[in-house]
Design a protein around this motif. Structure first.
Motif, PDB file in Angstrom:
ATOM      1  N   UNK A 133      -5.071 -15.812   1.236  1.00  0.00           N
ATOM      2  CA  UNK A 133      -4.913 -17.250   1.436  1.00  0.00           C
ATOM      3  C   UNK A 133      -5.720 -17.637   2.657  1.00  0.00           C
ATOM      4  N   UNK A 134      -6.663 -18.545   2.490  1.00  0.00           N
ATOM      5  CA  UNK A 134      -7.588 -18.970   3.536  1.00  0.00           C
ATOM      6  C   UNK A 134      -6.896 -20.030   4.402  1.00  0.00           C
ATOM      7  N   UNK A 135      -6.523 -19.676   5.647  1.00  0.00           N
ATOM      8  CA  UNK A 135      -5.897 -20.629   6.564  1.00  0.00           C
ATOM      9  C   UNK A 135      -6.925 -21.617   7.111  1.00  0.00           C
ATOM     10  N   UNK A 136      -8.049 -21.058   7.579  1.00  0.00           N
ATOM     11  CA  UNK A 136      -9.167 -21.867   8.070  1.00  0.00           C
ATOM     12  C   UNK A 136     -10.437 -21.301   7.442  1.00  0.00           C
ATOM     13  N   UNK A 137     -11.562 -21.830   7.823  1.00  0.00           N
ATOM     14  CA  UNK A 137     -12.818 -21.317   7.267  1.00  0.00           C
ATOM     15  C   UNK A 137     -13.118 -19.902   7.737  1.00  0.00           C
ATOM     16  N   UNK A 138     -12.450 -19.436   8.799  1.00  0.00           N
ATOM     17  CA  UNK A 138     -12.733 -18.092   9.302  1.00  0.00           C
ATOM     18  C   UNK A 138     -11.510 -17.174   9.369  1.00  0.00           C
ATOM     19  N   UNK A 139     -10.322 -17.636   9.001  1.00  0.00           N
ATOM     20  CA  UNK A 139      -9.118 -16.803   9.072  1.00  0.00           C
ATOM     21  C   UNK A 139      -8.395 -16.838   7.723  1.00  0.00           C
ATOM     22  N   UNK A 140      -8.053 -15.633   7.224  1.00  0.00           N
ATOM     23  CA  UNK A 140      -7.337 -15.520   5.953  1.00  0.00           C
ATOM     24  C   UNK A 140      -6.195 -14.520   6.091  1.00  0.00           C
ATOM     25  N   UNK A 141      -5.086 -14.788   5.401  1.00  0.00           N
ATOM     26  CA  UNK A 141      -3.977 -13.846   5.291  1.00  0.00           C
ATOM     27  C   UNK A 141      -4.161 -13.050   4.012  1.00  0.00           C
ATOM     28  N   UNK A 142      -3.882 -11.738   4.061  1.00  0.00           N
ATOM     29  CA  UNK A 142      -4.088 -10.880   2.893  1.00  0.00           C
ATOM     30  C   UNK A 142      -2.851 -10.045   2.620  1.00  0.00           C
ATOM     31  N   UNK A 143      -2.577  -9.837   1.316  1.00  0.00           N
ATOM     32  CA  UNK A 143      -1.480  -8.998   0.864  1.00  0.00           C
ATOM     33  C   UNK A 143      -1.983  -8.204  -0.325  1.00  0.00           C
ATOM     34  N   UNK A 144      -1.752  -6.877  -0.314  1.00  0.00           N
ATOM     35  CA  UNK A 144      -2.330  -6.050  -1.369  1.00  0.00           C
ATOM     36  C   UNK A 144      -1.443  -4.909  -1.818  1.00  0.00           C
ATOM     37  N   UNK A 174       0.695  23.389 -10.441  1.00  0.00           N
ATOM     38  CA  UNK A 174      -0.041  22.134 -10.504  1.00  0.00           C
ATOM     39  C   UNK A 174       0.855  21.034 -11.057  1.00  0.00           C
ATOM     40  N   UNK A 175       0.754  19.884 -10.459  1.00  0.00           N
ATOM     41  CA  UNK A 175       1.526  18.733 -10.888  1.00  0.00           C
ATOM     42  C   UNK A 175       0.645  17.499 -10.879  1.00  0.00           C
ATOM     43  N   UNK A 176       1.116  16.460 -11.539  1.00  0.00           N
ATOM     44  CA  UNK A 176       0.485  15.149 -11.443  1.00  0.00           C
ATOM     45  C   UNK A 176       1.235  14.382 -10.367  1.00  0.00           C
ATOM     46  N   UNK A 177       0.515  13.617  -9.564  1.00  0.00           N
ATOM     47  CA  UNK A 177       1.194  12.788  -8.576  1.00  0.00           C
ATOM     48  C   UNK A 177       0.775  11.344  -8.760  1.00  0.00           C
ATOM     49  N   UNK A 178       1.687  10.470  -8.401  1.00  0.00           N
ATOM     50  CA  UNK A 178       1.410   9.042  -8.426  1.00  0.00           C
ATOM     51  C   UNK A 178       1.868   8.485  -7.088  1.00  0.00           C
ATOM     52  N   UNK A 179       0.996   7.755  -6.421  1.00  0.00           N
ATOM     53  CA  UNK A 179       1.304   7.180  -5.113  1.00  0.00           C
ATOM     54  C   UNK A 179       1.133   5.667  -5.171  1.00  0.00           C
ATOM     55  N   UNK A 180       2.027   4.975  -4.485  1.00  0.00           N
ATOM     56  CA  UNK A 180       1.980   3.521  -4.421  1.00  0.00           C
ATOM     57  C   UNK A 180       1.992   3.108  -2.961  1.00  0.00           C
ATOM     58  N   UNK A 181       1.293   2.029  -2.656  1.00  0.00           N
ATOM     59  CA  UNK A 181       1.287   1.534  -1.286  1.00  0.00           C
ATOM     60  C   UNK A 181       1.075   0.031  -1.247  1.00  0.00           C
ATOM     61  N   UNK A 182       1.613  -0.589  -0.222  1.00  0.00           N
ATOM     62  CA  UNK A 182       1.415  -2.016  -0.001  1.00  0.00           C
ATOM     63  C   UNK A 182       0.736  -2.200   1.342  1.00  0.00           C
ATOM     64  N   UNK A 183      -0.093  -3.198   1.450  1.00  0.00           N
ATOM     65  CA  UNK A 183      -0.747  -3.481   2.714  1.00  0.00           C
ATOM     66  C   UNK A 183      -0.815  -4.985   2.937  1.00  0.00           C
TER      67      UNK A 183
END
Length: 190
Positions: A133-144, A174-183
């Motif tokens: 979300x673009x707050x100003x022309x040079x600053x943005x908030x990000x969620x991922x 040997x195993x399969x792994x699944x990883x999740x992350x938020x940033x």
């Protein structure tokens, strides 16, 4: 740990009308190195074994060619980035037990070290989604969000043989792994 070297091409949409030029598609290729270490440790005290310590480290070192596709769009102040990657990975992993038997059944203290090297095909898929979300022309908030699936990863707890007198490494693990992350973050462009 991960290091990648990528070349990316942006597909041009300059021929479209001005209002539709806020979408872009990126295609990339390159090479990636991914390192995942898995440690398993246990210590037994008392009984006929005295003090027994097992410390298992499985080192997964995956390297291979990588392909990538990304889509970016901007609608007013809101933006969306979708990014997918696939690695044709080759796992040059090593399993190591250091100090696997220490003071077994009334014997003098001993230390052993056993290692094994496995080479496996370990494909890796990674997906990233990010909203901004673009707050100003040079600053943005990000969620991922980042999700990752890796096949044929060696786990430290799965390769130890827990029987005396032949403690050591077993085949497999040997195993399969699944990883999740938020940033989340703030982007500032000056």
């Amino acid at each position: 740990h991960s290091v990648e070297l990528m070349r990316t091409h942006e597909l041009d949409n300059g021929w479209m009308f001005k209002k539709r030029q806020n979408n872009s598609l990126h295609i990339g290729y390159g090479v990636r190195f991914f390192n995942l270490d898995d440690t398993f440790y246990w210590e037994g005290k008392g009984g006929i074994l005295g003090r027994t310590v097992v410390n298992t480290v499985a080192e997964n070192q995956i390297i291979g060619p990588q392909i990538r596709a990304a889509y970016r769009t901007q609608r007013g102040r809101c933006g969306l980035n979708l990014d997918g990657r696939f690695v044709f990975g080759y796992n040059m992993g090593e399993d190591l037990i250091s100090g696997s038997i220490n003071k077994p059944i009334a014997a003098d203290p001993t230390t052993t070290s056993i290692s094994r090297r496995d080479d496996d095909f370990s494909p890796m898929i990674e997906f990233r989604a990010e909203g901004s979300y673009q707050l100003t022309s040079s600053i943005a908030l990000k969620l991922g969000y980042t999700g990752m699936f890796i096949d044929n990863i060696t786990r430290g707890s799965q390769v130890v043989v827990y029987s005396l007198p032949n403690m050591g490494l077993s085949q497999g693990g040997q195993q399969d792994i699944m990883a999740h992350g938020a940033d989340f973050g703030i982007e500032a462009v000056y």
